[in-house]
Design a protein around this motif. Structure first.
Motif, mmCIF file in Angstrom:
data_model
loop_
_atom_site.group_PDB
_atom_site.id
_atom_site.type_symbol
_atom_site.label_atom_id
_atom_site.label_comp_id
_atom_site.label_asym_id
_atom_site.label_seq_id
_atom_site.Cartn_x
_atom_site.Cartn_y
_atom_site.Cartn_z
ATOM 1 N N VAL A 46 -4.173 8.569 1.475
ATOM 2 C CA VAL A 46 -4.284 8.075 2.850
ATOM 3 C C VAL A 46 -4.867 6.671 2.941
ATOM 4 O O VAL A 46 -4.835 6.072 4.014
ATOM 5 C CB VAL A 46 -5.114 9.024 3.737
ATOM 6 C CG1 VAL A 46 -4.469 10.384 3.830
ATOM 7 C CG2 VAL A 46 -6.548 9.108 3.289
ATOM 8 N N CYS A 47 -5.367 6.122 1.848
ATOM 9 C CA CYS A 47 -6.000 4.806 1.887
ATOM 10 C C CYS A 47 -4.958 3.728 2.189
ATOM 11 O O CYS A 47 -4.027 3.514 1.404
ATOM 12 C CB CYS A 47 -6.708 4.487 0.572
ATOM 13 S SG CYS A 47 -7.517 2.871 0.592
ATOM 14 N N PRO A 48 -5.097 3.014 3.318
ATOM 15 C CA PRO A 48 -4.106 1.979 3.659
ATOM 16 C C PRO A 48 -4.169 0.765 2.734
ATOM 17 O O PRO A 48 -3.212 -0.008 2.681
ATOM 18 C CB PRO A 48 -4.477 1.586 5.098
ATOM 19 C CG PRO A 48 -5.910 1.934 5.230
ATOM 20 C CD PRO A 48 -6.132 3.128 4.343
ATOM 21 N N MET A 49 -5.252 0.611 1.988
ATOM 22 C CA MET A 49 -5.397 -0.520 1.077
ATOM 23 C C MET A 49 -4.973 -0.162 -0.349
ATOM 24 O O MET A 49 -5.009 -1.012 -1.237
ATOM 25 C CB MET A 49 -6.845 -1.018 1.076
ATOM 26 C CG MET A 49 -7.317 -1.523 2.424
ATOM 27 S SD MET A 49 -6.339 -2.876 3.052
ATOM 28 C CE MET A 49 -6.749 -4.143 1.887
ATOM 29 N N CYS A 80 -11.858 2.118 7.268
ATOM 30 C CA CYS A 80 -11.073 2.740 8.332
ATOM 31 C C CYS A 80 -11.497 4.186 8.580
ATOM 32 O O CYS A 80 -11.274 4.720 9.661
ATOM 33 C CB CYS A 80 -9.581 2.687 8.011
ATOM 34 S SG CYS A 80 -9.102 3.661 6.555
ATOM 35 N N SER A 82 -10.319 6.841 6.952
ATOM 36 C CA SER A 82 -9.263 7.803 6.624
ATOM 37 C C SER A 82 -9.674 8.725 5.483
ATOM 38 O O SER A 82 -9.418 9.932 5.529
ATOM 39 C CB SER A 82 -7.973 7.075 6.245
ATOM 40 O OG SER A 82 -7.487 6.341 7.327
#
Length: 133
Positions: A46-49, A80, A82
């Motif tokens: 789930v990590c957007p980075m 974030c 997440s």
């Protein structure tokens, strides 16, 4: 996005756009439910980075800030939340990362200040003890 706050004396800032108020202390409930990391990998997915929160958390808990910063790119975390939300072990990852980043940045500022003072001291001419007439 955000961090759990345990008391009401924390100021609201210009950048604050929302508040979530809970009827009872759910942060304490979460701490009681927290368990060790089970290495499920949900936080990674789930990590957007594209970071590895479980490895970052391990380094941050050990205060191995060199690995946190250089090996796991912990300073790239946008906090974030997440990873904290998805974690089945209920680990407060975002809060851990916030503390680690603050400590790393404080250390960098202290180092920069020390280097600046050292450079300024080196620029000053050494007094020879003689007075000019």
């Amino acid at each position: 996005m955000g961090v759990a706050v345990a008391e009401l004396s924390v100021p609201i800032q210009k950048g604050s756009n929302a508040l979530t108020l809970l009827t009872h202390d759910e942060t304490m409930d979460a701490q009681r439910e927290m368990t060790a990391c089970i290495r499920c990998g949900r936080c990674v997915h789930v990590c957007p980075m594209g970071l590895m929160p479980e490895m970052m958390a391990s380094a941050a808990e050990k205060k191995d800030y060199e690995s946190y910063e250089k090996k796991f790119y912990g300073l790239e975390c946008i906090q974030c939340g997440s990873c904290t939300y998805i974690c089945p072990a209920k680990r407060p990852l975002t809060q851990l990362f916030k503390v680690a980043k603050a400590e790393i940045m404080a250390e960098k500022r202290a180092r920069a200040t020390a280097e600046k003072l050292k450079a300024e001291a080196a620029k000053k001419p050494a007094s020879s003890g003689k007075e000019d007439k």
